[in-house]
Design a protein around this motif. Structure first.
Motif, PDB file in Angstrom:
ATOM      1  N   UNK A 103      -1.298  -9.239  16.676  1.00 44.21           N
ATOM      2  CA  UNK A 103      -0.445  -9.697  15.455  1.00 44.21           C
ATOM      3  C   UNK A 103      -0.602  -8.411  14.648  1.00 44.21           C
ATOM      4  N   UNK A 104       0.613  -8.655  13.641  1.00 42.24           N
ATOM      5  CA  UNK A 104       0.561  -7.603  12.876  1.00 42.24           C
ATOM      6  C   UNK A 104      -0.754  -7.269  11.907  1.00 42.24           C
ATOM      7  N   UNK A 105      -1.334  -8.556  11.749  1.00 42.22           N
ATOM      8  CA  UNK A 105      -2.590  -8.555  11.051  1.00 42.22           C
ATOM      9  C   UNK A 105      -3.738  -7.693  11.654  1.00 42.22           C
ATOM     10  N   UNK A 106      -3.376  -7.464  12.751  1.00 43.45           N
ATOM     11  CA  UNK A 106      -4.476  -6.707  13.703  1.00 43.45           C
ATOM     12  C   UNK A 106      -4.457  -5.265  13.442  1.00 43.45           C
ATOM     13  N   UNK A 107      -3.015  -4.739  12.583  1.00 44.32           N
ATOM     14  CA  UNK A 107      -3.063  -3.381  12.329  1.00 44.32           C
ATOM     15  C   UNK A 107      -3.534  -3.090  10.659  1.00 44.32           C
ATOM     16  N   UNK A 108      -4.006  -4.151  10.177  1.00 44.61           N
ATOM     17  CA  UNK A 108      -4.529  -3.977   8.726  1.00 44.61           C
ATOM     18  C   UNK A 108      -5.757  -4.037   8.659  1.00 44.61           C
ATOM     19  N   UNK A 111     -11.489  -2.480  12.315  1.00 50.39           N
ATOM     20  CA  UNK A 111     -12.135  -2.892  13.495  1.00 50.39           C
ATOM     21  C   UNK A 111     -11.349  -3.271  14.360  1.00 50.39           C
ATOM     22  N   UNK A 112     -10.122  -3.983  14.035  1.00 49.18           N
ATOM     23  CA  UNK A 112      -9.258  -4.486  15.053  1.00 49.18           C
ATOM     24  C   UNK A 112      -8.372  -3.413  15.675  1.00 49.18           C
ATOM     25  N   UNK A 113      -8.100  -2.577  14.665  1.00 52.66           N
ATOM     26  CA  UNK A 113      -7.322  -1.233  15.268  1.00 52.66           C
ATOM     27  C   UNK A 113      -8.133  -0.392  16.414  1.00 52.66           C
ATOM     28  N   UNK A 114      -9.460  -0.250  16.046  1.00 55.43           N
ATOM     29  CA  UNK A 114     -10.384   0.381  16.803  1.00 55.43           C
ATOM     30  C   UNK A 114     -10.411  -0.497  18.270  1.00 55.43           C
ATOM     31  N   UNK A 119      -9.550  -0.771  24.067  1.00 54.83           N
ATOM     32  CA  UNK A 119      -9.384  -1.736  25.062  1.00 54.83           C
ATOM     33  C   UNK A 119      -8.066  -0.895  25.843  1.00 54.83           C
ATOM     34  N   UNK A 120      -6.956  -0.459  25.263  1.00 52.00           N
ATOM     35  CA  UNK A 120      -5.541  -0.201  25.906  1.00 52.00           C
ATOM     36  C   UNK A 120      -6.049   1.230  26.705  1.00 52.00           C
ATOM     37  N   UNK A 121      -6.968   1.886  25.962  1.00 57.50           N
ATOM     38  CA  UNK A 121      -7.353   3.351  26.705  1.00 57.50           C
ATOM     39  C   UNK A 121      -7.910   3.004  28.026  1.00 57.50           C
ATOM     40  N   UNK A 122      -9.077   2.007  28.109  1.00 49.90           N
ATOM     41  CA  UNK A 122      -9.746   1.729  29.309  1.00 49.90           C
ATOM     42  C   UNK A 122      -8.960   1.104  30.299  1.00 49.90           C
ATOM     43  N   UNK A 123      -7.636   0.140  29.804  1.00 52.46           N
ATOM     44  CA  UNK A 123      -6.795  -0.290  30.788  1.00 52.46           C
ATOM     45  C   UNK A 123      -6.004   0.935  31.290  1.00 52.46           C
ATOM     46  N   UNK A 124      -5.435   1.887  30.514  1.00 54.42           N
ATOM     47  CA  UNK A 124      -4.395   2.951  31.032  1.00 54.42           C
ATOM     48  C   UNK A 124      -5.346   3.895  31.787  1.00 54.42           C
ATOM     49  N   UNK A 125      -6.606   4.339  31.399  1.00 57.30           N
ATOM     50  CA  UNK A 125      -7.523   5.206  32.100  1.00 57.30           C
ATOM     51  C   UNK A 125      -7.842   4.429  33.837  1.00 57.30           C
ATOM     52  N   UNK A 126      -7.600   3.230  33.624  1.00 59.31           N
ATOM     53  CA  UNK A 126      -7.900   2.629  34.941  1.00 59.31           C
ATOM     54  C   UNK A 126      -6.709   2.191  35.954  1.00 59.31           C
ATOM     55  N   UNK A 153       6.313   0.340  17.227  1.00 57.76           N
ATOM     56  CA  UNK A 153       6.190   1.509  16.317  1.00 57.76           C
ATOM     57  C   UNK A 153       4.819   1.613  16.005  1.00 57.76           C
ATOM     58  N   UNK A 154       4.337   0.432  15.414  1.00 58.89           N
ATOM     59  CA  UNK A 154       2.650   0.475  14.979  1.00 58.89           C
ATOM     60  C   UNK A 154       1.883   0.930  16.214  1.00 58.89           C
ATOM     61  N   UNK A 155       1.943   0.249  17.491  1.00 57.92           N
ATOM     62  CA  UNK A 155       1.264   0.507  18.571  1.00 57.92           C
ATOM     63  C   UNK A 155       1.296   2.069  19.069  1.00 57.92           C
ATOM     64  N   UNK A 156       2.582   2.377  19.002  1.00 51.00           N
ATOM     65  CA  UNK A 156       2.656   3.897  19.428  1.00 51.00           C
ATOM     66  C   UNK A 156       1.937   4.927  18.475  1.00 51.00           C
ATOM     67  N   UNK A 157       1.840   4.698  17.208  1.00 48.35           N
ATOM     68  CA  UNK A 157       1.302   5.396  16.228  1.00 48.35           C
ATOM     69  C   UNK A 157      -0.176   5.048  16.290  1.00 48.35           C
ATOM     70  N   UNK A 158      -0.544   4.098  16.364  1.00 48.17           N
ATOM     71  CA  UNK A 158      -2.054   3.545  16.619  1.00 48.17           C
ATOM     72  C   UNK A 158      -2.631   4.572  17.767  1.00 48.17           C
ATOM     73  N   UNK A 159      -1.866   4.590  19.129  1.00 52.50           N
ATOM     74  CA  UNK A 159      -2.431   5.196  20.130  1.00 52.50           C
ATOM     75  C   UNK A 159      -2.085   6.663  20.270  1.00 52.50           C
ATOM     76  N   UNK A 160      -1.466   7.197  19.230  1.00 50.63           N
ATOM     77  CA  UNK A 160      -0.872   8.566  19.245  1.00 50.63           C
ATOM     78  C   UNK A 160      -0.183   8.874  20.556  1.00 50.63           C
ATOM     79  N   UNK A 161       0.862   8.087  20.944  1.00 48.47           N
ATOM     80  CA  UNK A 161       1.508   8.437  22.215  1.00 48.47           C
ATOM     81  C   UNK A 161       2.383   9.653  22.144  1.00 48.47           C
ATOM     82  N   UNK A 162       2.710  10.213  23.208  1.00 43.28           N
ATOM     83  CA  UNK A 162       3.717  11.464  23.059  1.00 43.28           C
ATOM     84  C   UNK A 162       5.116  11.354  22.983  1.00 43.28           C
ATOM     85  N   UNK A 163       5.541  10.023  23.174  1.00 42.32           N
ATOM     86  CA  UNK A 163       6.840   9.597  23.129  1.00 42.32           C
ATOM     87  C   UNK A 163       7.031   7.953  23.106  1.00 42.32           C
ATOM     88  N   UNK A 164       7.885   7.534  21.998  1.00 37.37           N
ATOM     89  CA  UNK A 164       8.135   6.164  21.716  1.00 37.37           C
ATOM     90  C   UNK A 164       9.862   5.874  22.260  1.00 37.37           C
TER      91      UNK A 164
END
Length: 254
Positions: A103-108, A111-114, A119-126, A153-164
């Motif tokens: 939800x958008x509130x997660x990005x506010x 703790x939620x952003x972390x 979680x996504x890093x663990x998933x991608x790394x596996x 866009x918010x997710x891309x920015x949070x995860x500091x991806x190389x390309x959106x």
């Protein structure tokens, strides 16, 4: 080992349905095929709309309440089906998937952003591909405002991806004059963002709630995070690889 390029791919309802009234399994196969071909050099995170579109294939809800609540109910029905389709097709290409509802509130909240990032890093790394959608049952921002462009866009920015990459139903952003003269011409590279905003004709997409304006707003978010955004015609086959090889017209926002 050379680090893989991390790509956040946002897929709208119009792309997933190929501008019809049904989710296109062929389009999801096309996406899976491309990811499988690129998996040695790229890792993908997907933000996918389409839950409401899937549900509409199965049910017609009777309602005495607000239209927004009907859409939330449809999203609740459609989301498991959407993920099942992704899982079935991606598995055929040797790809593992997982579901993340945000939800958008997660990005506010810090703790939620972390938690999202970890979680996504663990998933991608596996070697799991997160399939992200907004939790429409409790939140209405995506339904009301932006067909997941902002969420991507918010997710891309949070995860500091190389390309959106925003997959849409046009060959990127067209110049205003070319739209008015009905001879669409793609703006291939955007350096001056203020000039880009002047070119945009605000229109809503037929299945999703987005349009070109929401894509520009999404690109402005990733631009602040120094992430390049590509707006590509996702309805065409092989659209990711063709964009990488510059075989098709699309818009780059740097």
């Amino acid at each position: 080992m050379k680090q893989k390029k991390r790509i956040l791919l946002k897929i709208g309802s119009n792309t997933l349905t190929k501008e019809t009234d049904n989710i296109s399994r062929g389009k999801i196969e096309d996406i899976a095929n491309q990811i499988a071909k690129l998996q040695d050099t790229c890792e993908f995170i997907i933000v996918s709309s389409g839950a409401i579109a899937v549900a509409k294939q199965f049910v017609k809800l009777e309602s005495k309440g607000k239209a927004i609540n009907v859409k939330q109910a449809l999203a609740s029905i459609g989301q498991p089906h959407l993920i099942r389709i992704y899982q079935e097709i991606f598995r055929e290409y040797g790809l593992l998937t997982s579901q993340c509802l945000l939800s958008y509130s997660d990005f506010e909240k810090e703790e939620s952003k972390t938690n999202i990032s970890d979680t996504i890093n663990v998933l991608v790394n596996n070697n799991y591909i997160p399939i992200i959608n907004e939790n429409d049952t409790v939140a209405t921002d995506e339904i009301k405002f932006g067909d997941n462009d902002k969420l991507g866009a918010l997710t891309a920015s949070l995860l500091n991806v190389d390309l959106f990459i925003i997959a849409t139903n046009t060959n990127g952003i067209y110049t205003k004059d070319s739209i008015e003269s009905k001879t669409p011409k793609t703006i291939e590279e955007v350096i001056d963002f203020n000039e880009l905003e002047k070119q945009v004709v605000n229109s809503k997409s037929s299945h999703g709630s987005g349009g070109m304006l929401s894509k520009i707003e999404a690109a402005s978010v990733t631009r602040k995070a120094n992430i390049e955004t590509w707006i590509v015609n996702g309805i065409e086959d092989n659209f990711i690889i063709n964009a990488f090889e510059n075989k098709v017209p699309f818009t780059k926002v740097k």
